[in-house]
Design a protein around this motif. Structure first.
Motif, mmCIF file in Angstrom:
data_model
loop_
_atom_site.group_PDB
_atom_site.id
_atom_site.type_symbol
_atom_site.label_atom_id
_atom_site.label_comp_id
_atom_site.label_asym_id
_atom_site.label_seq_id
_atom_site.Cartn_x
_atom_site.Cartn_y
_atom_site.Cartn_z
ATOM 1 N N ASN A 3 0.827 -1.204 0.000
ATOM 2 C CA ASN A 3 0.000 0.000 0.000
ATOM 3 C C ASN A 3 0.863 1.257 0.000
ATOM 4 O OD1 ASN A 3 -1.472 -2.295 0.949
ATOM 5 N ND2 ASN A 3 -3.095 -0.935 1.656
ATOM 6 N N LEU A 4 1.927 1.245 0.807
ATOM 7 C CA LEU A 4 2.805 2.404 0.883
ATOM 8 C C LEU A 4 3.510 2.646 -0.450
ATOM 9 C CD1 LEU A 4 4.232 4.666 2.413
ATOM 10 C CD2 LEU A 4 5.851 2.963 3.293
ATOM 11 N N LEU A 5 3.996 1.600 -1.087
ATOM 12 C CA LEU A 5 4.658 1.749 -2.384
ATOM 13 C C LEU A 5 3.715 2.350 -3.423
ATOM 14 C CD1 LEU A 5 6.611 -1.611 -2.367
ATOM 15 C CD2 LEU A 5 7.676 0.620 -2.784
ATOM 16 N N ILE A 6 2.457 1.928 -3.380
ATOM 17 C CA ILE A 6 1.469 2.457 -4.320
ATOM 18 C C ILE A 6 1.153 3.914 -4.015
ATOM 19 C CG2 ILE A 6 -0.943 2.233 -5.080
ATOM 20 C CD1 ILE A 6 -0.620 -0.827 -4.527
ATOM 21 N N ALA A 7 1.118 4.260 -2.731
ATOM 22 C CA ALA A 7 0.737 5.622 -2.326
ATOM 23 C C ALA A 7 1.874 6.626 -2.452
ATOM 24 C CB ALA A 7 0.242 5.596 -0.878
ATOM 25 N N GLU A 83 -5.019 6.126 3.771
ATOM 26 C CA GLU A 83 -5.317 4.693 3.849
ATOM 27 C C GLU A 83 -6.695 4.411 4.447
ATOM 28 O OE1 GLU A 83 -4.916 0.706 3.280
ATOM 29 O OE2 GLU A 83 -3.663 2.321 2.527
ATOM 30 N N GLY A 84 -7.044 5.080 5.534
ATOM 31 C CA GLY A 84 -8.378 4.929 6.101
ATOM 32 C C GLY A 84 -8.580 3.729 6.999
ATOM 33 N N GLU A 85 -7.493 3.106 7.486
ATOM 34 C CA GLU A 85 -7.634 1.997 8.423
ATOM 35 C C GLU A 85 -7.891 2.558 9.826
ATOM 36 O OE1 GLU A 85 -4.207 -0.479 8.081
ATOM 37 O OE2 GLU A 85 -4.875 -1.360 6.184
ATOM 38 N N GLN A 86 -8.249 1.669 10.765
ATOM 39 C CA GLN A 86 -8.645 2.130 12.092
ATOM 40 C C GLN A 86 -7.535 2.917 12.782
ATOM 41 O OE1 GLN A 86 -11.819 1.826 13.597
ATOM 42 N NE2 GLN A 86 -10.806 3.390 14.841
ATOM 43 N N LYS A 87 -6.291 2.425 12.692
ATOM 44 C CA LYS A 87 -5.188 3.114 13.359
ATOM 45 C C LYS A 87 -4.998 4.514 12.793
ATOM 46 C CE LYS A 87 -2.462 -0.978 14.551
ATOM 47 N NZ LYS A 87 -1.202 -1.714 14.288
ATOM 48 N N SER A 88 -4.979 4.609 11.459
ATOM 49 C CA SER A 88 -4.729 5.918 10.849
ATOM 50 C C SER A 88 -5.912 6.852 11.037
ATOM 51 C CB SER A 88 -4.384 5.753 9.364
ATOM 52 O OG SER A 88 -5.429 5.095 8.667
ATOM 53 N N ALA A 89 -7.135 6.309 11.028
ATOM 54 C CA ALA A 89 -8.314 7.146 11.261
ATOM 55 C C ALA A 89 -8.292 7.719 12.675
ATOM 56 C CB ALA A 89 -9.580 6.327 11.031
ATOM 57 N N PRO A 104 -14.429 7.184 2.901
ATOM 58 C CA PRO A 104 -15.644 6.796 3.635
ATOM 59 C C PRO A 104 -15.418 5.506 4.413
ATOM 60 C CG PRO A 104 -16.169 7.385 1.367
ATOM 61 C CD PRO A 104 -14.680 7.314 1.454
ATOM 62 N N ARG A 105 -15.857 5.473 5.650
ATOM 63 C CA ARG A 105 -15.740 4.298 6.481
ATOM 64 C C ARG A 105 -16.841 4.357 7.539
ATOM 65 N NH1 ARG A 105 -11.259 2.944 9.514
ATOM 66 N NH2 ARG A 105 -12.661 2.451 11.225
ATOM 67 N N ARG A 106 -17.065 3.237 8.196
ATOM 68 C CA ARG A 106 -18.089 3.191 9.227
ATOM 69 C C ARG A 106 -17.764 4.198 10.340
ATOM 70 N NH1 ARG A 106 -19.627 -2.068 13.011
ATOM 71 N NH2 ARG A 106 -21.595 -1.221 13.812
ATOM 72 N N HIS A 107 -18.759 4.956 10.729
ATOM 73 C CA HIS A 107 -18.602 6.001 11.744
ATOM 74 C C HIS A 107 -17.525 7.014 11.355
ATOM 75 C CE1 HIS A 107 -21.240 3.539 14.089
ATOM 76 N NE2 HIS A 107 -20.341 2.602 14.340
ATOM 77 N N GLY A 108 -17.375 7.214 10.058
ATOM 78 C CA GLY A 108 -16.331 8.104 9.575
ATOM 79 C C GLY A 108 -16.454 9.530 10.061
ATOM 80 N N HIS A 109 -17.697 9.959 10.417
ATOM 81 C CA HIS A 109 -17.878 11.339 10.875
ATOM 82 C C HIS A 109 -17.180 11.593 12.209
ATOM 83 C CE1 HIS A 109 -21.093 9.072 12.887
ATOM 84 N NE2 HIS A 109 -21.092 10.016 13.812
ATOM 85 N N ALA A 129 -5.261 8.526 -5.341
ATOM 86 C CA ALA A 129 -5.184 9.804 -6.056
ATOM 87 C C ALA A 129 -6.380 10.685 -5.728
ATOM 88 C CB ALA A 129 -5.110 9.557 -7.562
ATOM 89 N N SER A 130 -7.563 10.081 -5.594
ATOM 90 C CA SER A 130 -8.775 10.877 -5.365
ATOM 91 C C SER A 130 -8.816 11.472 -3.958
ATOM 92 C CB SER A 130 -10.020 10.019 -5.622
ATOM 93 O OG SER A 130 -10.020 8.860 -4.821
ATOM 94 N N LEU A 131 -7.943 10.993 -3.058
ATOM 95 C CA LEU A 131 -7.861 11.541 -1.702
ATOM 96 C C LEU A 131 -6.724 12.551 -1.547
ATOM 97 C CD1 LEU A 131 -8.396 8.217 0.261
ATOM 98 C CD2 LEU A 131 -9.933 10.182 0.347
ATOM 99 N N SER A 132 -5.790 12.533 -2.481
ATOM 100 C CA SER A 132 -4.570 13.333 -2.337
ATOM 101 C C SER A 132 -4.801 14.785 -2.739
ATOM 102 C CB SER A 132 -3.442 12.725 -3.178
ATOM 103 O OG SER A 132 -3.189 11.394 -2.768
#
Length: 342
Positions: A3-7, A83-89, A104-109, A129-132
């Motif tokens: 994931n990091l290499l792609i990002a 990334e949007g995983e729990q740790k990073s969120a 978007p993720r569960r309880h993302g607000h 790309a769409s988040l950057s």
């Protein structure tokens, strides 16, 4: 790691556009970002290993609070969680930034003030790309990896005992069992590679990789060079940069090999290669057949994952040949049941 290499191209684009930016990344990948972004100093490393379950609760709390304080001292106005995983969120919420952007993720607000809808249809590179803010320019690509002289020296010393310098790197493990090609198939690939003049080398790290490597070695009369748990990340990069080809399951090392520019064969089963295929003209994806509509990653409709397990050794060798790897004649006589490979 994949994931990091792609990002990373998008992360570099944001660092270039924002002189006061700070990149927060897992400390395990310090060598990777250093070689992808040479000269860059704007890093804060998340202490993943210091927070492992092997540490006491109080040690983990201490290291986590030290990290959060360091992050908040930066006083960010905007935090982008790519990334949007729990740790990073959670870290996004704790950053103190008034504007927090994430997928978007569960309880993302609770974590983000804005969640744009990423492009989920194409490769993960496009959803990043769409988040950057801003994104790297297309086409999708990895960043080149600079060489590390110290790591190169150790790899040259490690491989100096092998007169043949045509090395085939094999990663036989994966984070999930459903991503693993059978150990016996990898052993047969080792046999074919040796007969074709290639020197197979096994890489990996951690318990799962060690177990799978032991299975591969059990099918061989002559063990393959095993470097599992013997290389740090910079040394693994150096090994890949000085090898002739790579074959492995869908995993981070597959993306790392492709980023190093060597011929790479990725063995895919129920995971989506449209989303995760390696971003290199020198890489190919193999799958026996498309999954049935009823299949899920952890639940195969046919129980045996034929999408992955019916990939043949000949297909792998032919793909290496098509990528320009000198494999010569690699056919072999059928083996009797219970007979070990040479």
């Amino acid at each position: 790691m994949g994931n990091l290499l792609i990002a990373l191209p998008h992360l570099r684009a944001m660092l270039s556009a924002h002189p006061d930016a700070l990149l927060v990344v897992d400390a395990r990948y310090q060598a990777l970002v250093a070689q992808s972004l040479p000269g860059e100093k704007r890093f804060l490393f998340y202490p993943e290993q210091a927070l492992s379950s092997s540490r006491s609760v109080w040690q983990r709390i201490k290291h986590y609070l030290i990290f959060v304080r360091a992050m908040r001292r930066f006083r960010a106005d905007i935090c982008i969680d790519i990334e949007g995983e729990q740790k990073s969120a959670t870290l996004s919420r704790l950053s103190g930034a008034a504007i927090r952007i994430g997928p978007p993720r569960r309880h993302g607000h609770w974590f983000y003030t804005w969640s744009p809808e990423p492009d989920w249809q194409g490769h993960r590179w496009h959803s990043y790309a769409s988040l950057s803010q801003p994104a790297a320019t297309a086409p999708a690509h990895y960043l080149p990896l600079a060489e590390c002289p110290d790591s190169n020296a150790r790899i040259h010393s490690l491989l100096s005992m092998h007169a043949d310098n045509t090395h085939l790197i094999l990663h036989v493990g994966a984070t999930k069992t459903y991503k693993m090609w059978h150990a016996e198939q990898f052993a047969s690939l080792c046999q074919h590679a040796r007969r074709a003049g290639l020197t197979p080398i096994l890489i990996g790290a951690g318990h799962k990789d060690r177990v799978q490597i032991a299975r591969v070695q059990s099918f061989l009369c002559k063990p393959v060079l095993d470097l599992c748990d013997q290389l740090n990340l910079a040394e693994l990069i150096a090994l890949l940069q000085h090898s002739q080809a790579y074959v492995g399951n869908d995993s981070g090392p597959m993306h790392l090999a492709a980023a190093c520019g060597i011929p790479t064969v990725g063995l895919f089963g129920p995971t989506n290669d449209n989303l995760w295929h390696p971003l290199s003209p020198h890489a190919r994806v193999l799958r026996w057949q498309a999954c049935a509509a009823e299949c899920e990653r952890s639940s195969c409709e046919q129980d045996t994952y034929p999408c992955l397990q019916r990939i043949t050794v000949d297909q792998v060798m032919d793909t290496l040949s098509a990528l320009g790897v000198p494999v010569g004649m690699h056919s072999t006589a059928p083996r009797r049941a219970g007979e070990k490979l040479a």
